[in-house]
Design an enzyme around this catalytic site. Sequence first.
Site, short mmCIF file in Angstrom:
data_model
loop_
_atom_site.label_atom_id
_atom_site.label_comp_id
_atom_site.label_asym_id
_atom_site.label_seq_id
_atom_site.Cartn_x
_atom_site.Cartn_y
_atom_site.Cartn_z
CE1 TYR A 118 -0.34 1.15 2.57
CE2 TYR A 118 1.02 3.01 3.22
CZ TYR A 118 0.57 2.14 2.24
OH TYR A 118 1.02 2.26 0.96
NE ARG A 161 5.18 -6.97 -4.03
CZ ARG A 161 5.31 -5.65 -4.18
NH1 ARG A 161 6.04 -5.16 -5.14
NH2 ARG A 161 4.66 -4.80 -3.40
CE LYS A 181 -1.23 0.45 -0.74
NZ LYS A 181 -0.17 1.44 -0.93
CD GLU A 190 -1.38 -1.56 -3.20
OE1 GLU A 190 -0.29 -1.62 -2.60
OE2 GLU A 190 -1.78 -0.56 -3.83
CG ASP A 191 0.97 -5.27 -2.35
OD1 ASP A 191 1.67 -4.37 -2.85
OD2 ASP A 191 0.85 -5.40 -1.11
CG ASP A 196 -0.12 2.34 -4.38
OD1 ASP A 196 -0.10 3.58 -4.46
OD2 ASP A 196 0.23 1.73 -3.36
CG ASP A 197 2.52 -2.30 -5.46
OD1 ASP A 197 2.64 -2.04 -4.26
OD2 ASP A 197 1.59 -3.01 -5.90
CG ASN A 209 6.82 -1.67 2.45
OD1 ASN A 209 6.25 -2.65 1.96
ND2 ASN A 209 6.69 -0.46 1.96
#
Length: 568
Positions: free
Chosen positions: A103, A156, A174, A245-246, A268-269, A418
């Site tokens: 991760y 992203r 994930k 996600e992302d 999630d973000d 991150n």
Amino acid sequence: MKAPNFHTPVETKLTGYELINTPSLNKGTAFTEAERDLFHLHGLLPPHIGTLDDQVARRMKVLRAFQTNFERYAFLRELQDTNETLFYAMLVHHIEELLPIVYTPTVGEGCQRFSEIWRKPRGLFLSYPNCHRIRDILSDPRYDRVRVIVVTDGERILGLGDQGAGGMGISIGKLALYTACAGIPPDETLPIVLDVGTNNQERLDDPIYVGWRHARVTGADYDAFVEDFVSAVHERWPDVLLQWEDFAGATAAKLLGRYRDRLCTFNDDIQSTAAIAAATLMAAVKVTGEPLTDQRIALFGAGAAGCGIADLLLRAMVEAGLTEAEARQRFFAVDRQGLLVAGMPNTTPAQAPFLQSADAVAGWTREVSSEISLLDVVRNARPTVLIGVSGQAGAFTEVVVRTMAEHVERPIIFPLSNPTANSEATAEDLVAWSGGRALIGTGSPFAPVPWDGRMIPIDQTNNSYVFPGMGLGILASGARRVSDAMFMAAAKAVADLSPGGVANPSQLLPRVDALRSVAIAVARSVARQAQADGLAEPCEDAVLDARIEAYVWQPYYRDYEKCAAAAL
């Protein structure tokens, strides 16, 4: 909802190479003598018969001998595609050591270099040229048991930007944590990347890039592709949990708003990030002794994730006794154009609740007249909390941190961007600039920092404290939708597990090696909130707890029996 049974023997008609080459069934040298007889494995395996513990010890020895974390990441990805049980046994028993590899932060490099290490199919690449084949692709019987999907379009990835099809690495990572941290059975998970092209010229120019070589599809064509995907998923799995996600910030917020009432889904973000930030702040105020209602929060980065954090914290403040108007005044959101102020052009609907009034900042001293910088905010508003989700390395400068520490006894500072290279500040600098007084939560892992004869632990304010337990609670309870209140329940559950206090003033979150117990606690709170919200069928607490415990998959080798039925 009936919990799965993980204790019955496995029936399969696979033999020989086919059995060994099936990651979910392969035991390697741990196949027993009787199984080697029954499934024609003699000669294909060395004569040594080992145990899962032996295999974990050997693989960990090999992994630790590598020179770089990317080599370790590639090794673990290959192991996952060879022997899933062994892979998850390693993760469960060495989660603190391996989390930064599977991760954040190493998964970022894994996405950048995904084309170098792709070997075997895992998950689904739904590319734009195959838009007419989505339903056919999803219909394969091997996906009948899927209950959790993590999907990305790769635009992203962490703070690294557009990685195109390489975003598959984030979906795989994930879901590995869904299994390792919460025990979601691996055959119930499905990573997906929506490959709509990439605007990353380095990827397009790379001769080994595995994705669709095309500029990103946007606008109405993109929306129609996502709509086809969501419709096909809902038809195939009406009760699936779909995690976004992302995706790029504006896209992420748009898709969440569009689909959150159509199926069981969350981003999630936006939402998990908000929950873990809120949990860490709730834990920090227990250490400082200053209530949440007294906090002044400077937010650096007011995109989808930043506004998600602010929104959840605002609701927490209202729950704690402030009016919504009072709570809004305690947020100072700084974005590309500086502090967001009412009347400023090009602000988004998500930013609207956090615009400061022009009157409130009229008398502020400024570095320049054209905008109000983060330093201006720190000097004038004297925030007690500083949260960064900007992706801008070094944005929390020495003067910003020292100025904040001049006015706050225990400044609460969360550089959450991150991977590590994008963090707004390093843990070492924050400790030094605050004179060892800052309470720190970081998006990427940092080692404990020596200060004044002691070691200060650095809490990784990581989504893995939230989303695995969210998934477990949703699946075990049979929740039909995901509410904001469920994320608040998750945040409170994590905060309640904080070891921080007078005796341990620096540690805010449970240890990473306790993530399985954290996930179970989060699952209980989330499931009960889903029932309270009318999103899941009610049952006695003891029944719900037993259902959650029974659902958790454990990585161990089961006995195999031969059958004439369809192969698993």
